[in-house]
Each structure stands twice: as structure tokens, then as C-alpha cells.
Design an enzyme around this catalytic site. Sequence first.
Site, PDB file in Angstrom:
ATOM      1  N   ASP A 138       0.830  -1.192   0.000  1.00 54.02           N
ATOM      2  CA  ASP A 138       0.000   0.000   0.000  1.00 54.02           C
ATOM      3  C   ASP A 138       0.869   1.248   0.000  1.00 54.02           C
ATOM      4  O   ASP A 138       1.692   1.442   0.903  1.00 54.02           O
ATOM      5  CB  ASP A 138      -0.937  -0.004   1.219  1.00 54.02           C
ATOM      6  N   HIS A 145      -3.593  14.300   1.083  1.00 52.75           N
ATOM      7  CA  HIS A 145      -3.857  13.376   2.194  1.00 52.75           C
ATOM      8  C   HIS A 145      -2.721  13.450   3.223  1.00 52.75           C
ATOM      9  O   HIS A 145      -2.957  13.528   4.432  1.00 52.75           O
ATOM     10  CB  HIS A 145      -4.004  11.957   1.656  1.00 52.75           C
ATOM     11  N   GLU A 210     -10.568   4.343   3.650  1.00 54.94           N
ATOM     12  CA  GLU A 210      -9.623   5.093   2.831  1.00 54.94           C
ATOM     13  C   GLU A 210      -9.979   4.860   1.375  1.00 54.94           C
ATOM     14  O   GLU A 210      -9.965   3.717   0.904  1.00 54.94           O
ATOM     15  CB  GLU A 210      -8.170   4.680   3.110  1.00 54.94           C
ATOM     16  N   GLU A 212      -9.217   4.481  -2.144  1.00 53.49           N
ATOM     17  CA  GLU A 212      -8.002   4.177  -2.905  1.00 53.49           C
ATOM     18  C   GLU A 212      -8.370   3.471  -4.198  1.00 53.49           C
ATOM     19  O   GLU A 212      -9.487   2.990  -4.356  1.00 53.49           O
ATOM     20  CB  GLU A 212      -7.064   3.231  -2.102  1.00 53.49           C
ATOM     21  N   ASP A 244      -9.078   0.785   1.974  1.00 54.61           N
ATOM     22  CA  ASP A 244      -8.091   0.363   2.969  1.00 54.61           C
ATOM     23  C   ASP A 244      -8.619   0.784   4.346  1.00 54.61           C
ATOM     24  O   ASP A 244      -8.213   1.807   4.901  1.00 54.61           O
ATOM     25  CB  ASP A 244      -6.743   1.036   2.649  1.00 54.61           C
ATOM     26  N   ARG A 248      -7.839   4.109  13.249  1.00 50.24           N
ATOM     27  CA  ARG A 248      -6.911   5.231  13.482  1.00 50.24           C
ATOM     28  C   ARG A 248      -6.316   5.246  14.881  1.00 50.24           C
ATOM     29  O   ARG A 248      -5.134   5.563  15.059  1.00 50.24           O
ATOM     30  CB  ARG A 248      -7.635   6.565  13.245  1.00 50.24           C
ATOM     31  N   GLN A 251      -3.782   2.533  15.011  1.00 49.07           N
ATOM     32  CA  GLN A 251      -2.699   2.875  14.072  1.00 49.07           C
ATOM     33  C   GLN A 251      -1.753   3.923  14.650  1.00 49.07           C
ATOM     34  O   GLN A 251      -0.532   3.746  14.632  1.00 49.07           O
ATOM     35  CB  GLN A 251      -3.327   3.391  12.769  1.00 49.07           C
ATOM     36  N   LYS A 264      -4.222  -1.574  10.164  1.00 47.74           N
ATOM     37  CA  LYS A 264      -4.478  -1.720   8.732  1.00 47.74           C
ATOM     38  C   LYS A 264      -4.736  -3.159   8.300  1.00 47.74           C
ATOM     39  O   LYS A 264      -5.138  -3.374   7.157  1.00 47.74           O
ATOM     40  CB  LYS A 264      -3.250  -1.214   7.957  1.00 47.74           C
ATOM     41  N   THR A 268      -9.116  -5.276   3.927  1.00 47.09           N
ATOM     42  CA  THR A 268      -8.972  -4.382   2.774  1.00 47.09           C
ATOM     43  C   THR A 268      -9.949  -4.882   1.725  1.00 47.09           C
ATOM     44  O   THR A 268      -9.925  -6.064   1.379  1.00 47.09           O
ATOM     45  CB  THR A 268      -7.530  -4.430   2.206  1.00 47.09           C
ATOM     46  N   THR A 370      -4.400   6.584  -0.080  1.00 42.33           N
ATOM     47  CA  THR A 370      -5.626   7.377  -0.031  1.00 42.33           C
ATOM     48  C   THR A 370      -5.591   8.467  -1.089  1.00 42.33           C
ATOM     49  O   THR A 370      -4.560   9.099  -1.303  1.00 42.33           O
ATOM     50  CB  THR A 370      -5.776   8.004   1.359  1.00 42.33           C
ATOM     51  N   GLU A 384      -9.693  12.971   7.748  1.00 39.64           N
ATOM     52  CA  GLU A 384      -9.483  14.286   7.133  1.00 39.64           C
ATOM     53  C   GLU A 384     -10.781  15.085   7.105  1.00 39.64           C
ATOM     54  O   GLU A 384     -10.803  16.267   7.444  1.00 39.64           O
ATOM     55  CB  GLU A 384      -8.983  14.135   5.700  1.00 39.64           C
TER      56      GLU A 384
END
Length: 443
Positions: A138, A145, A210, A212, A244, A248, A251, A264, A268, A370, A384
Site C-alpha cells: 500500500d 492526504h 480510505e 483508494e 483500505d 486510526r 494505528q 491496517k 482491505t 488514499t 481528514e
Amino acid sequence: MLDFTHDPAAQSWVASAQLPGCDFTLQNLPLGVFVPEGRDPHPRGGIAIGDQVIDLARLAASGLLAEPAAAACRVAADSTLNAFMAMGKQSWRALRHGVFHLLSSQADGRTQEQMRACMLPLRQADMKMPVDVRNYTDFYTSLHHAVNVGRVMGRENPLTRNFQWLPIAYHGRASSVVLSGTGFRRPNGQSATAERAAPAFGPCRRLDFELEMGFFVGPGTQLGEPLPLAQARDRIFGMCLLNDWSARDHQFWEMDPLGPFLGKNFCTSISPWIVSMEALAPYRVAFDRPAGDPQPLPYLQDAADRESGSLDVHLEVCLQSRRHRAQNLPGDRLTATSFRHQYWTIAQMLAQHTVGGCDLRSGDLVGTGTISGPTQDQAGALVELSRGGTLAVSLPGTGETRTFLEDGDSVSIKGWCEKPGFARIGFGECRGEVLPALDFGVA
Ligand code: CA
């Protein structure tokens, strides 16, 4: 790069492929793997057209294709697309050209009748993982981002010093890549707060998506063999939508000083249909570096990549909560942007991946990172959009708000390409639903 398969005037005798807003037009011909519902349980390759799917095992047996398209079709009919991806550009193009002729409105009545015998409605196709994903990497290639997340993390300089010099990535977890439509449990793990000396254990409280795209490696490389940027483009088979999912709180606690791990690796999601680079060719755009930014080092520079290494793919994310579903509402759009804003191209990502000698296998999945556009409403993740959980994002359909995802939330990514003078092509959908966490019986 463009040929008769990109002609916007070309039409298919499959009427649904001409409907406005159709993703699976004659110019697209995306590949996937499916099981025909209630029939032979063996997965096989398929090509989507309108609201139909071509069973490539049947097509291979029909004698409708001449060589070399017939040989490519036999391989693409396999239970995964890995072997077909390994065949390379000539075979991919042969199958595309052969199937295009058979589906074109120019095909005679007898051909159409024989093709109908190889097809079934998409709603009768139970989609399976298109690829045996053995490796998943990834990237982190959206400057917007990176800046947004850097701000949330309270960094003085939100952009790390390396970002403009190399496409940053981490090695992800291939085993937990799942097909669109698969639900997953909210992960449990450790998170830290400023107020408590010890971390807390429990369900993730900052669960995020996310936005992607993913791309798949075609012919692989040998260990110790760097892939020059000029050759990287031909090693990419096609692209899908990718979510993804990210925890948070877990993480941000765990990734100091190494990369993401449990934050993560729990899930996915990818979309079932892979749009070939051949179909995407009309939507290539110049790789645009803002004036004054550092120029890429020579191994990350190539004239053709600079001219047409980026891709203009429209992307949007919708959230459908339990309340939306109870009220029969489709959900609310959270964000919309284009893939063209990425700071690095997909060819540069592959060149970077292999420059130290790491080998690639056919069917390896690479996430683009992202995808966030330049403005706040184009951000590709809730961390975000909600500015780290400090700003409530409203869902006008139900009057709810979100800072992060709640149980029962279903997140859907859609992607498509359109511009004057070319046919619309689309990726379909990548969807996943958050299920409640397992109860560990601890606070
Ligand atoms: Ca990511």
C-alpha cells in the site's frame, strides 16, 4: 495507444451496454471471476458487458475466437486471473480485440446467437476474488492526504521530508484482502490517550475508510532485477477500487517507530471487476508537478510517464447507515475527487518498489494510497473530513452526523471515467459493512 476499441461510436448488440450511465460499455470489457448461481460451482473468468457477464469457459469452448485470442481466453477462464495477468500485453490485447468484435453491433446474427449462449445476467453471477493475491503493498501518494493527516497528528511540518522525493509505501497483508460485499468486524486493539498512563484495550473508536484504487501486476520480475520506469507501464494489467479500512486509534499508537500493523491488517476491500489499462488509455493525463517542487530523481523520471502517466478517474464515496437502510435511502455522499491529483504515478510506484531488487509476482496487488483532492470536500478519509474527529460530518439524508464509522455503516466507493469524444467506462462498486466488534469481556 488508442485503436478501434476506443471508438466512442462503436456500439454493442447488448442493449443494456448503451444505457446512459452504464459502467460496462463495449469500450470497457472489465474482467472478473464468478460462479454462475445454481449451476456449476467452479469459479471461472468473466467479462462484464452492460447487465450481462460472458462466461469465458463457455466462450473458450465455443470456437468463436480465433488464435491468439482463443489461447488467451482459455487462460482467462481459469478460477483466478493470475495466469492471464502473467501472459502480458499481447495476449490481453488479443482477448480484448476478439471479444470486442463478437459483442459489436457489426457482429452477424449467428454470432450474436452463439454469444448469447455464453452469457448470463450479472445478477445471476456470484462474484469471487478475481485474483489470488499473494502480495499486497500500500502506497501513500496523495500530497493532500499526507498534509491533512500530518496536521491531524500535530506535526509542525505536516509533510514529511521524504514525501516529494519518493513514493512512500508499506508492505500490507494479502490474507485479509476481501471482495466487495464482505462485512468485517470492528477490530479490537490497543489505543493510547493523553490522560491515561497505560493504553486501553477494546474496540476501535476511530474506524475509518480510505478511498483508494488498486492495480495488479502483470508479468512478474526476478529477484534482484529492478524494473525501469519506462518498462513499468507494460507490467500493469489493470485497476480496481480499493478501500483500505483503518483503525486510526490503534494505528497512531502502534506505528511509532515502525509502520502500520493492526491498524491496517484487519480488512482491505476490492471491487470485483478489474478495468484493463488498455480500456483506461483514453483517460491518461500528464503527470503534473507544481512549479518549484523537487524534480524526481532520474530513475523516477521518464518522458512518456510525464506525458501520460496520470489517470483521470472520477471517484466518490457514499455512506449508508442503518437508519438510511431502515428508511430505504441510498446513503449520503461523503466525498468526490479524481485520481489525477496523486503526486506519484502508478508506474513510478512499481519502479520504486523494485529499484532495490524486490521481485514482483503476477497478480500482486498494489494500493495507490488514499486519494484526496486539493480541497477539504475532496478528502478521501473521515480522519481528514472530520479533521481528526473534531468536526461532525453531516449525513443530510437522515440528519445523522459522523466523525468516524459506526456499526452498521456501509461504505461504497464508485469510480468511472468520462470525457467528450470518448465512451464512459466504469469500475462498478466497492462496498463493505462494519459489523460489531467481538466482545472480549474486558473494559
Ligand atoms: Ca492506505
